[in-house]
Design a protein around this motif. Structure first.
Motif, PDB file in Angstrom:
ATOM      1  N   UNK A 110       0.840  -1.194   0.000  1.00 50.58           N
ATOM      2  CA  UNK A 110       0.000   0.000   0.000  1.00 50.58           C
ATOM      3  C   UNK A 110       0.878   1.248   0.000  1.00 50.58           C
ATOM      4  N   UNK A 111       0.379   2.317  -0.572  1.00 52.57           N
ATOM      5  CA  UNK A 111       1.117   3.586  -0.624  1.00 52.57           C
ATOM      6  C   UNK A 111       1.424   4.097   0.774  1.00 52.57           C
ATOM      7  N   UNK A 112       0.551   3.803   1.745  1.00 58.93           N
ATOM      8  CA  UNK A 112       0.800   4.304   3.101  1.00 58.93           C
ATOM      9  C   UNK A 112       2.049   3.678   3.721  1.00 58.93           C
ATOM     10  N   UNK A 113       2.507   2.544   3.205  1.00 57.08           N
ATOM     11  CA  UNK A 113       3.778   1.990   3.678  1.00 57.08           C
ATOM     12  C   UNK A 113       4.906   2.985   3.428  1.00 57.08           C
ATOM     13  N   UNK A 114       4.857   3.649   2.285  1.00 54.44           N
ATOM     14  CA  UNK A 114       5.887   4.635   1.944  1.00 54.44           C
ATOM     15  C   UNK A 114       5.624   5.993   2.584  1.00 54.44           C
ATOM     16  N   UNK A 115       4.361   6.416   2.604  1.00 57.71           N
ATOM     17  CA  UNK A 115       4.071   7.775   3.083  1.00 57.71           C
ATOM     18  C   UNK A 115       3.945   7.871   4.598  1.00 57.71           C
ATOM     19  N   UNK A 116       3.445   6.834   5.256  1.00 57.62           N
ATOM     20  CA  UNK A 116       3.239   6.891   6.707  1.00 57.62           C
ATOM     21  C   UNK A 116       4.336   6.155   7.483  1.00 57.62           C
ATOM     22  N   UNK A 117       4.736   4.980   7.021  1.00 56.97           N
ATOM     23  CA  UNK A 117       5.676   4.147   7.768  1.00 56.97           C
ATOM     24  C   UNK A 117       7.123   4.556   7.542  1.00 56.97           C
ATOM     25  N   UNK A 118       7.498   4.756   6.290  1.00 56.07           N
ATOM     26  CA  UNK A 118       8.900   5.032   5.974  1.00 56.07           C
ATOM     27  C   UNK A 118       9.464   6.211   6.758  1.00 56.07           C
ATOM     28  N   UNK A 119       8.778   7.369   6.834  1.00 59.59           N
ATOM     29  CA  UNK A 119       9.348   8.484   7.609  1.00 59.59           C
ATOM     30  C   UNK A 119       9.518   8.164   9.099  1.00 59.59           C
ATOM     31  N   UNK A 120       8.581   7.426   9.660  1.00 60.18           N
ATOM     32  CA  UNK A 120       8.666   7.065  11.084  1.00 60.18           C
ATOM     33  C   UNK A 120       9.863   6.154  11.326  1.00 60.18           C
ATOM     34  N   UNK A 121      10.001   5.128  10.500  1.00 67.07           N
ATOM     35  CA  UNK A 121      11.110   4.190  10.676  1.00 67.07           C
ATOM     36  C   UNK A 121      12.460   4.832  10.369  1.00 67.07           C
ATOM     37  N   UNK A 122      12.518   5.666   9.354  1.00 63.41           N
ATOM     38  CA  UNK A 122      13.767   6.344   9.010  1.00 63.41           C
ATOM     39  C   UNK A 122      14.219   7.232  10.158  1.00 63.41           C
ATOM     40  N   UNK A 123      13.289   7.970  10.764  1.00 66.18           N
ATOM     41  CA  UNK A 123      13.612   8.881  11.867  1.00 66.18           C
ATOM     42  C   UNK A 123      14.201   8.115  13.050  1.00 66.18           C
ATOM     43  N   UNK A 124      13.739   6.907  13.271  1.00 62.97           N
ATOM     44  CA  UNK A 124      14.195   6.115  14.420  1.00 62.97           C
ATOM     45  C   UNK A 124      15.273   5.100  14.041  1.00 62.97           C
ATOM     46  N   UNK A 125      15.622   5.035  12.770  1.00 62.13           N
ATOM     47  CA  UNK A 125      16.664   4.100  12.323  1.00 62.13           C
ATOM     48  C   UNK A 125      16.216   2.652  12.366  1.00 62.13           C
ATOM     49  N   UNK A 126      14.921   2.406  12.148  1.00 60.14           N
ATOM     50  CA  UNK A 126      14.398   1.048  12.212  1.00 60.14           C
ATOM     51  C   UNK A 126      14.320   0.405  10.821  1.00 60.14           C
TER      52      UNK A 126
END
Length: 128
Positions: A110-126
């Motif tokens: 889903x597009x939300x994997x890129x728009x919602x999840x990616x920024x959160x995980x990138x910010x925390x290094x996950x």
């Protein structure tokens, strides 16, 4: 109105169970044992949505997570767990770790994997 009673009862039972595990030390014991044995908890997500999209999604109940809930979970995982990638050739399977290992996976693209999840995980290094 009668349909909300089972939901409230389930929430109460869930809260009581978690409180019991925490109060008795069994939750701590389970986390330590899992880490010591080299186990990995795999969390699979379907959709992660901002509040506005969450309110109007047609996904079955329980298949979507609010973006802010996922962000809180990601923060907790970053602090208290070793979040590992499963896509690498040599995942970290060693025994004796001090923190429980967790892997984050998503079952669809889903597009939300890129728009919602990616920024959160990138910010925390996950990894995911």
């Amino acid at each position: 109105m009668t349909s909300s009673i089972p939901k409230k009862a389930r929430a109460l039972v869930r809260w009581l169970w978690i409180s019991f595990l925490y109060a008795t030390g069994l939750l701590w014991w389970a986390k330590r044992r899992l880490a010591a044995q080299g186990g990995i908890v795999v969390l699979t997500f379907h959709r992660v949505l901002p509040d506005a999209e969450f309110a109007r999604t047609n996904s079955p109940k329980g298949m979507a997570v609010r973006q802010r809930t996922f962000a809180c979970l990601a923060e907790h995982l970053a602090r208290h767990c070793a979040v590992i990638p499963l896509g690498e050739d040599d995942p970290v399977w060693a025994r004796g770790a001090s923190k429980p290992r967790v892997a984050l996976t998503f079952d669809d693209g889903w597009a939300d994997n890129a728009t919602a999840v990616f920024p959160i995980n990138r910010q925390r290094g996950l990894p995911w």
